[in-house]
Design an enzyme around this catalytic site. Structure first.
Site, PDB file in Angstrom:
ATOM      1  N   SER A   1      14.956  -0.696 -14.487  1.00 53.52           N
ATOM      2  CA  SER A   1      14.861  -1.376 -13.089  1.00 53.52           C
ATOM      3  C   SER A   1      13.998  -2.832 -13.403  1.00 53.52           C
ATOM      4  CB  SER A   1      14.190  -0.830 -12.022  1.00 53.52           C
ATOM      5  OG  SER A   1      12.975  -0.507 -12.490  1.00 53.52           O
ATOM      6  N   LYS A   2      12.904  -2.411 -14.539  1.00 50.63           N
ATOM      7  CA  LYS A   2      12.144  -3.728 -14.816  1.00 50.63           C
ATOM      8  C   LYS A   2      12.989  -4.492 -15.782  1.00 50.63           C
ATOM      9  CE  LYS A   2       8.344  -4.216 -14.440  1.00 50.63           C
ATOM     10  NZ  LYS A   2       7.505  -5.118 -13.178  1.00 50.63           N
TER      11      LYS A   2
ATOM     12  N   LEU B   1      -1.229   9.574 -17.854  1.00 50.94           N
ATOM     13  CA  LEU B   1      -1.781  10.265 -18.842  1.00 50.94           C
ATOM     14  C   LEU B   1      -3.364  10.333 -18.903  1.00 50.94           C
ATOM     15  CD1 LEU B   1      -1.253  12.299 -21.434  1.00 50.94           C
ATOM     16  CD2 LEU B   1      -1.316  10.372 -22.878  1.00 50.94           C
TER      17      LEU B   1
ATOM     18  N   ASN C   1       0.402  10.504 -28.291  1.00 53.74           N
ATOM     19  CA  ASN C   1      -0.007  11.254 -27.128  1.00 53.74           C
ATOM     20  C   ASN C   1      -1.124  11.950 -27.432  1.00 53.74           C
ATOM     21  OD1 ASN C   1       1.413   9.343 -25.531  1.00 53.74           O
ATOM     22  ND2 ASN C   1       2.707  11.023 -24.935  1.00 53.74           N
TER      23      ASN C   1
ATOM     24  N   TYR D   1      13.098   3.508 -14.749  1.00 54.93           N
ATOM     25  CA  TYR D   1      12.053   2.798 -14.608  1.00 54.93           C
ATOM     26  C   TYR D   1      12.214   1.254 -15.265  1.00 54.93           C
ATOM     27  CZ  TYR D   1       7.182   0.444 -15.467  1.00 54.93           C
ATOM     28  OH  TYR D   1       6.365  -0.539 -15.840  1.00 54.93           O
ATOM     29  N   SER D   2      12.271   1.677 -16.736  1.00 52.74           N
ATOM     30  CA  SER D   2      12.423   0.439 -17.454  1.00 52.74           C
ATOM     31  C   SER D   2      13.776  -0.244 -17.446  1.00 52.74           C
ATOM     32  CB  SER D   2      12.301   0.739 -19.018  1.00 52.74           C
ATOM     33  OG  SER D   2      13.214   1.979 -19.203  1.00 52.74           O
TER      34      SER D   2
ATOM     35  N   THR E   1       6.910  -4.792 -18.630  1.00 49.27           N
ATOM     36  CA  THR E   1       6.623  -3.866 -19.640  1.00 49.27           C
ATOM     37  C   THR E   1       7.214  -4.025 -20.969  1.00 49.27           C
ATOM     38  OG1 THR E   1       6.647  -1.456 -19.894  1.00 49.27           O
ATOM     39  CG2 THR E   1       8.312  -2.523 -18.350  1.00 49.27           C
ATOM     40  N   ASP E   2       6.644  -3.255 -21.976  1.00 49.33           N
ATOM     41  CA  ASP E   2       7.464  -3.454 -23.203  1.00 49.33           C
ATOM     42  C   ASP E   2       8.329  -2.155 -23.402  1.00 49.33           C
ATOM     43  OD1 ASP E   2       5.779  -1.027 -23.141  1.00 49.33           O
ATOM     44  OD2 ASP E   2       4.799  -1.198 -25.186  1.00 49.33           O
ATOM     45  N   GLU E   3       8.562  -1.395 -22.161  1.00 50.70           N
ATOM     46  CA  GLU E   3       9.272  -0.226 -22.074  1.00 50.70           C
ATOM     47  C   GLU E   3      10.952  -0.872 -22.085  1.00 50.70           C
ATOM     48  OE1 GLU E   3       8.421   3.153 -19.745  1.00 50.70           O
ATOM     49  OE2 GLU E   3       6.466   2.561 -20.006  1.00 50.70           O
TER      50      GLU E   3
ATOM     51  N   LEU F   1       0.848  -1.123  -0.070  1.00 44.60           N
ATOM     52  CA  LEU F   1       0.140  -0.015  -0.077  1.00 44.60           C
ATOM     53  C   LEU F   1       0.713   1.353  -0.113  1.00 44.60           C
ATOM     54  CD1 LEU F   1      -2.943  -0.748   2.389  1.00 44.60           C
ATOM     55  CD2 LEU F   1      -2.794  -1.123  -0.200  1.00 44.60           C
ATOM     56  N   THR F   2       1.599   1.414  -1.062  1.00 41.08           N
ATOM     57  CA  THR F   2       2.472   2.839  -1.167  1.00 41.08           C
ATOM     58  C   THR F   2       1.273   3.722  -1.920  1.00 41.08           C
ATOM     59  OG1 THR F   2       2.626   2.404  -3.506  1.00 41.08           O
ATOM     60  CG2 THR F   2       4.445   1.343  -2.167  1.00 41.08           C
TER      61      THR F   2
ATOM     62  N   ILE G   1       7.514  -6.567  -0.528  1.00 40.07           N
ATOM     63  CA  ILE G   1       8.110  -7.844  -1.175  1.00 40.07           C
ATOM     64  C   ILE G   1       9.530  -7.612  -0.914  1.00 40.07           C
ATOM     65  CG2 ILE G   1       6.452  -8.055  -3.147  1.00 40.07           C
ATOM     66  CD1 ILE G   1       8.552  -6.385  -4.906  1.00 40.07           C
TER      67      ILE G   1
ATOM     68  N   THR H   1      12.488  -1.460  -4.894  1.00 39.18           N
ATOM     69  CA  THR H   1      11.318  -2.491  -5.043  1.00 39.18           C
ATOM     70  C   THR H   1      11.395  -3.437  -6.318  1.00 39.18           C
ATOM     71  OG1 THR H   1       9.741  -0.853  -3.896  1.00 39.18           O
ATOM     72  CG2 THR H   1       8.913  -2.400  -5.373  1.00 39.18           C
TER      73      THR H   1
END
Ligand code: NAD
Length: 362
Positions: free
Chosen positions: A171-172, A208, A267, A168-169, A134-136, A35-36, A60, A100
């Site tokens: 780290s994923k 977005l 976008n 982000y990408s 993710t696709d990122e 619960l962030t 986690i 995380t």
């Protein structure tokens, strides 16, 4: 009946997965979530009185908590969605993303491996660790403005090399590599999915589509990075939830599946579509506006902004017989109507009042 642990089940996609599992399958669900700011139990109100649903607040990264949860509930499947997920936040503060998304995934893998090693042979071979990514991780694809008309544009396939651009990408991508290594080295039965941008109900209003809808309703500016020409392949979140269940239960061990919506939009197209829909639905506009599109404002581009993502989802179609059911037009209309009908949810998650209510109730 199987027992499925869903990490990050109070988030946008995790809550859609849990609503799907409780409403459409006979399985038991354990929702493991810290619960962030992004986690919200109100997204699960419609199913939280089911006897097949249990919520456990845990991080986690905390091995002892994960061990206790696995040994108590003895899951058949772990669907791992818990993550820090907002690219802009990763640029401002990458630390939480490393913790995380990388250390948390490592901790979960170690706990899952040790738990899996205690299982009898039959359960051991049917166990699945499903990592949701993710696709990122693939970086960006050439944009149509770099191609001649009628030239076929490339898509991300399961063989595309990783080239992440943002913290982000990256780290994923790191977590995907760890998951593959735990399969190759220790034999943990894993499956991985890489999905395009999701949209739909219960999406935290920093992303977005909900941001644009809510800003428009308040007559605030609708910020678009750069010239708005960045292309994303939009997938309705409930289509994603169905796809994830297919992979978790029918996917082949060690395989990756790309999931996309066949909906490439810039976008700017996304924002103007929302404005047109809102123009039709709302006759009395704030500040006497003629059209919500008058609120569009172009702002300085995000550093390292990928120009185009697009998924080749043919493996999902051919091997698991999955297809998205929503077009962008039908999905965006459902989404806008959901936000119009659920403004209390938006206010609660934005000002954190649902958390105060929950803590007050403890
Ligand atoms: P989200 O930010 O809405 O939800 C993340 C959830 O994880 C929250 O409930 C949060 O409380 C929980 N969480 C965060 N840190 C935790 C920790 N340390 N321990 C336990 N729980 C923790 O994210 P989302 O959009 O639902 O994305 C879910 C997953 O899907 C992520 O792994 C993301 O990378 C991936 N994904 C998202 C998209 C998208 O468009 N949103 C697309 C492709 C893949």
């Amino acid at each position: 009946m199987k027992t499925i642990v869903v990490t990050g089940g109070a988030g946008f996609i995790g809550s859609a997965v849990i609503r799907f599992l409780i409403n459409e399958t006979p399985h038991k669900v354990i929702n493991l979530d810290k619960l962030t700011y992004a986690g919200n139990l109100q997204s699960l109100k419609s199913i939280d009185n089911s006897e097949r649903y249990t919520f456990v607040q845990a991080d986690i990264c905390e091995r002892a908590h994960i061990d206790a949860l696995l040994n108590t509930h003895k899951p058949d499947i772990i669907m791992h969605l818990a993550a820090e997920s907002h690219v802009d936040r990763s640029i401002d503060g990458p630390g939480e993303f490393i913790k995380t998304n990388i250390v948390g995934t490592y901790t979960l893998l170690e706990a899952a491996k040790d738990y899996w090693n205690t299982l009898p042979e039959a359960q051991k071979s049917s166990f699945r660790f499903h990592h949701i990514s993710t696709d990122e991780v693939y970086g960006d694809l050439p944009h149509p403005d770099e191609y001649k008309a009628n030239e076929k544009l490339p898509l991300f396939t399961e063989q595309t090399a990783y080239a992440p651009s943002s913290p982000y990408s990256a780290s994923k991508a790191s977590s995907d590599h760890l998951v593959r290594a735990w399969q190759r080295t220790y034999g943990l039965p894993v499956v991985i999915t890489n999905c395009s941008n999701n949209y739909g109900p219960f999406h935290f209003p920093e992303k977005l589509i909900p941001l644009v809808i809510l800003n428009a309703l308040e007559g605030k500016s609708l910020p678009i990075y750069g010239d708005g020409s960045q292309i994303r392949d939009w997938l309705y979140v409930e289509d994603h939830a169905r796809a994830l269940f297919k992979v978790a239960t029918q996917g082949k061990v060690g395989q990756t599946y790309n999931i996309g919506g066949h909906n490439e939009k810039t976008n700017l197209e996304v924002v103007t579509t929302i404005c047109k829909e809102l123009d039709k639905l709302i006759s009395e506009k704030p500040q006497g506006l003629k059209s919500f599109a008058d609120l569009i404002t172009f702002v300085k581009d995000r550093p390292g902004h990928d120009r185009r993502y697009a998924i080749d989802a043919s493996k999902m179609a051919n091997e698991l017989h999955w297809q998205p059911q929503e077009t962008f037009e039908s999905g965006i209309s459902k989404t806008i109507n959901w936000y119009l009908d659920n403004q209390a949810w938006c206010e609660n998650v934005q000002d954190g009042s649902y958390k105060r209510e929950r803590l007050g109730a403890l």
